[in-house]
Motif scaffolding. Structure first.
Motif, PDB file in Angstrom:
ATOM      1  N   GLY A  31       0.833  -1.191   0.000  1.00 37.48           N
ATOM      2  CA  GLY A  31       0.000   0.000   0.000  1.00 37.48           C
ATOM      3  C   GLY A  31       0.872   1.245   0.000  1.00 37.48           C
ATOM      4  O   GLY A  31       2.102   1.159   0.073  1.00 37.48           O
ATOM      5  N   PRO A  32       0.268   2.411  -0.066  1.00 34.30           N
ATOM      6  CA  PRO A  32       1.055   3.650  -0.054  1.00 34.30           C
ATOM      7  C   PRO A  32       1.934   3.739   1.194  1.00 34.30           C
ATOM      8  O   PRO A  32       1.467   3.536   2.313  1.00 34.30           O
ATOM      9  N   GLY A  33       3.230   3.987   0.993  1.00 34.70           N
ATOM     10  CA  GLY A  33       4.167   4.123   2.098  1.00 34.70           C
ATOM     11  C   GLY A  33       4.608   2.815   2.729  1.00 34.70           C
ATOM     12  O   GLY A  33       5.368   2.820   3.695  1.00 34.70           O
ATOM     13  N   GLU A  34       4.160   1.680   2.222  1.00 29.88           N
ATOM     14  CA  GLU A  34       4.550   0.372   2.765  1.00 29.88           C
ATOM     15  C   GLU A  34       5.623  -0.272   1.902  1.00 29.88           C
ATOM     16  O   GLU A  34       5.749   0.034   0.724  1.00 29.88           O
ATOM     17  N   LYS A  35       6.374  -1.174   2.510  1.00 31.78           N
ATOM     18  CA  LYS A  35       7.350  -1.974   1.766  1.00 31.78           C
ATOM     19  C   LYS A  35       6.663  -3.259   1.322  1.00 31.78           C
ATOM     20  O   LYS A  35       5.624  -3.630   1.848  1.00 31.78           O
TER      21      LYS A  35
END
Length: 85
Positions: free
Chosen positions: A6-10
Motif C-alpha cells: 500500500g502507499p508508504g509500505e514496503k
C-alpha cells in the motif's frame, strides 16, 4: 504471490517466493541426484543434519525405489554376455 504494498509500505516478505524457494529447489535437485543429507546440511549452512533431514525427508527417494533399482541393475549386469577380447 507477494501482494503489492500500500502507499508508504514496503513489499511483504514471503517464504514461498524468492530466496527461500530457491533454497528448497537447490535442496531438491541435490537430493534427487543422490547427495547425502550431511553434505546438503553443510551446503545450506545448517548446524544439525537432523534438521535438514526433518525438513527435506519428503524429497528423498524412497528406499524401496533405491533397493529395486540396485537389484535390477545387478541382474542386468549378470545377464550381459561377456565381451570378446
Amino acid at each position: 504471490m507477494i501482494p503489492k504494498p500500500g502507499p508508504g509500505e514496503k513489499y511483504k516478505e514471503s517464504r514461498e517466493d524468492g530466496m527461500h524457494a530457491l533454497r528448497h529447489f537447490y535442496a531438491s535437485v541435490l537430493l534427487d541426484a543422490g547427495e547425502s543429507i550431511k553434505a546438503l546440511s553443510t551446503y545450506l549452512g545448517h548446524s544439525d543434519p537432523g534438521f535438514t533431514l526433518r525438513t527435506y525427508t519428503h524429497l528423498m527417494p524412497s528406499s524401496e525405489t533405491r533397493t529395486r533399482q540396485a537389484v535390477d541393475s545387478m541382474f542386468r549386469k549378470a545377464r550381459k554376455p561377456p565381451t570378446a577380447p
